[in-house]
Design a protein around this motif. Sequence first.
Motif, PDB file in Angstrom:
ATOM      1  N   MET A  95     -75.872 116.637  38.913  1.00 19.92           N
ATOM      2  CA  MET A  95     -74.845 115.731  39.411  1.00 19.92           C
ATOM      3  C   MET A  95     -74.628 115.891  40.914  1.00 19.92           C
ATOM      4  O   MET A  95     -74.078 115.002  41.558  1.00 19.92           O
ATOM      5  CB  MET A  95     -73.534 115.971  38.662  1.00 19.92           C
ATOM      6  N   ASN A  96     -75.057 117.024  41.475  1.00 18.15           N
ATOM      7  CA  ASN A  96     -74.951 117.218  42.919  1.00 18.15           C
ATOM      8  C   ASN A  96     -75.932 116.330  43.677  1.00 18.15           C
ATOM      9  O   ASN A  96     -75.775 116.132  44.886  1.00 18.15           O
ATOM     10  CB  ASN A  96     -75.205 118.684  43.273  1.00 18.15           C
ATOM     11  N   ASP A 118     -64.924 125.461  43.137  1.00 20.94           N
ATOM     12  CA  ASP A 118     -64.038 126.578  43.427  1.00 20.94           C
ATOM     13  C   ASP A 118     -64.219 127.718  42.437  1.00 20.94           C
ATOM     14  O   ASP A 118     -63.415 128.644  42.390  1.00 20.94           O
ATOM     15  CB  ASP A 118     -62.576 126.124  43.439  1.00 20.94           C
ATOM     16  N   GLY A 119     -65.313 127.631  41.623  1.00 18.04           N
ATOM     17  CA  GLY A 119     -65.652 128.743  40.748  1.00 18.04           C
ATOM     18  C   GLY A 119     -65.168 128.625  39.322  1.00 18.04           C
ATOM     19  O   GLY A 119     -65.565 129.396  38.460  1.00 18.04           O
ATOM     20  N   ASP A 120     -64.302 127.664  39.040  1.00 19.08           N
ATOM     21  CA  ASP A 120     -63.791 127.568  37.672  1.00 19.08           C
ATOM     22  C   ASP A 120     -64.186 126.262  36.998  1.00 19.08           C
ATOM     23  O   ASP A 120     -63.551 125.818  36.044  1.00 19.08           O
ATOM     24  CB  ASP A 120     -62.268 127.728  37.654  1.00 19.08           C
ATOM     25  N   GLY A 121     -65.235 125.623  37.494  1.00 21.72           N
ATOM     26  CA  GLY A 121     -65.723 124.406  36.862  1.00 21.72           C
ATOM     27  C   GLY A 121     -65.081 123.149  37.377  1.00 21.72           C
ATOM     28  O   GLY A 121     -65.103 122.113  36.726  1.00 21.72           O
ATOM     29  N   THR A 122     -64.459 123.202  38.540  1.00 18.70           N
ATOM     30  CA  THR A 122     -63.917 121.985  39.153  1.00 18.70           C
ATOM     31  C   THR A 122     -64.306 121.977  40.614  1.00 18.70           C
ATOM     32  O   THR A 122     -64.680 122.987  41.180  1.00 18.70           O
ATOM     33  CB  THR A 122     -62.374 121.927  39.052  1.00 18.70           C
ATOM     34  N   GLY A 132     -65.233 113.136  42.284  1.00 19.09           N
ATOM     35  CA  GLY A 132     -64.889 114.470  41.804  1.00 19.09           C
ATOM     36  C   GLY A 132     -65.607 114.774  40.499  1.00 19.09           C
ATOM     37  O   GLY A 132     -66.012 113.873  39.765  1.00 19.09           O
ATOM     38  N   LEU A 133     -65.763 116.055  40.203  1.00 21.23           N
ATOM     39  CA  LEU A 133     -66.473 116.474  38.992  1.00 21.23           C
ATOM     40  C   LEU A 133     -65.711 117.634  38.358  1.00 21.23           C
ATOM     41  O   LEU A 133     -65.383 118.605  39.042  1.00 21.23           O
ATOM     42  CB  LEU A 133     -67.898 116.896  39.339  1.00 21.23           C
ATOM     43  N   SER A 142     -73.871 126.461  33.991  1.00 23.63           N
ATOM     44  CA  SER A 142     -74.574 125.864  35.143  1.00 23.63           C
ATOM     45  C   SER A 142     -73.809 124.629  35.614  1.00 23.63           C
ATOM     46  O   SER A 142     -74.319 123.512  35.574  1.00 23.63           O
ATOM     47  CB  SER A 142     -76.007 125.489  34.760  1.00 23.63           C
ATOM     48  N   PHE A 143     -72.583 124.842  36.054  1.00 24.39           N
ATOM     49  CA  PHE A 143     -71.731 123.717  36.441  1.00 24.39           C
ATOM     50  C   PHE A 143     -72.400 122.854  37.504  1.00 24.39           C
ATOM     51  O   PHE A 143     -72.933 123.365  38.489  1.00 24.39           O
ATOM     52  CB  PHE A 143     -70.388 124.216  36.970  1.00 24.39           C
ATOM     53  N   GLY A 144     -72.371 121.570  37.294  1.00 23.58           N
ATOM     54  CA  GLY A 144     -72.993 120.611  38.200  1.00 23.58           C
ATOM     55  C   GLY A 144     -74.301 120.065  37.687  1.00 23.58           C
ATOM     56  O   GLY A 144     -74.752 119.017  38.126  1.00 23.58           O
ATOM     57  N   VAL A 145     -74.923 120.772  36.724  1.00 23.50           N
ATOM     58  CA  VAL A 145     -76.209 120.339  36.175  1.00 23.50           C
ATOM     59  C   VAL A 145     -76.063 120.100  34.674  1.00 23.50           C
ATOM     60  O   VAL A 145     -75.725 121.017  33.924  1.00 23.50           O
ATOM     61  CB  VAL A 145     -77.317 121.382  36.427  1.00 23.50           C
ATOM     62  N   LEU A 146     -76.304 118.881  34.268  1.00 26.48           N
ATOM     63  CA  LEU A 146     -76.331 118.552  32.841  1.00 26.48           C
ATOM     64  C   LEU A 146     -77.708 118.920  32.293  1.00 26.48           C
ATOM     65  O   LEU A 146     -78.698 118.277  32.630  1.00 26.48           O
ATOM     66  CB  LEU A 146     -76.067 117.060  32.628  1.00 26.48           C
ATOM     67  N   ASN A 147     -77.785 119.971  31.493  1.00 28.37           N
ATOM     68  CA  ASN A 147     -79.088 120.393  30.966  1.00 28.37           C
ATOM     69  C   ASN A 147     -79.065 120.618  29.464  1.00 28.37           C
ATOM     70  O   ASN A 147     -79.976 121.212  28.903  1.00 28.37           O
ATOM     71  CB  ASN A 147     -79.577 121.658  31.685  1.00 28.37           C
TER      72      ASN A 147
END
Length: 214
Positions: A95-96, A118-122, A132-133, A142-147
């Motif tokens: 998603m990045n 910020d380290g907690d999934g937001t 925003g995500l 792996s926040f930010g990557v849909l795998n």
Amino acid sequence: MFKNIFNEEDRGQVGIGTLIVFIAMVLVAAIAAGVLVNTAGFLQATAEDAGQQSVNKVTNRVEVLNTHGVVGNESNIQGINMTVRLAAGSSSVDMNETSIKYLSSKTVQTLTNQTTTDGDGTNEVADADEFGLTMVTDDDGSFGVLNSMNDRYEVTLDTADIETGNDGADINNGLTTGEQVTLEITSRTGGTTQVILTMPQQLAGKEVDDPVEL
């Protein structure tokens, strides 16, 4: 009737010119064969790459599971939230490196996810040119990557900021009731998901920041 004559002193001879021509023919044939093999290999590799890219454009994309709007005032929607996951048959989607084309009756904008987590999934809130995500579920952190098909992220759009083209827009801006917006979510490999949303015809009884189905 036939007479065979043998003379052991007679010998066949090949001149140096003939030998040179023969060697030249062999070399030309070898070079031509090499060119053909190299060309065939190049064409095969190119065809495979083109085929894989075509497959990626079809399969590597996200699926929008549900959407809702956020009320700004009695006639405006100040934000849009979408829950997304991998589409069937898709490999991982970062998603990045994904963009969202936003098109309304008054505005067209391409949104990217350039904010840092910020380290907690937001990540930081959405604005005029970024979405925003927020993590809903993530199997491996792996926040930010849909795998994984179990991964779920919430994508947030600040329509009030987008429609005015700057940050800090107030709740009186945004999408008006009955207005339609088209969103095209495009992954790095070119896979695209299109979503067409229509704002509610009226928001009577709704207060600021209330969710509303789209």
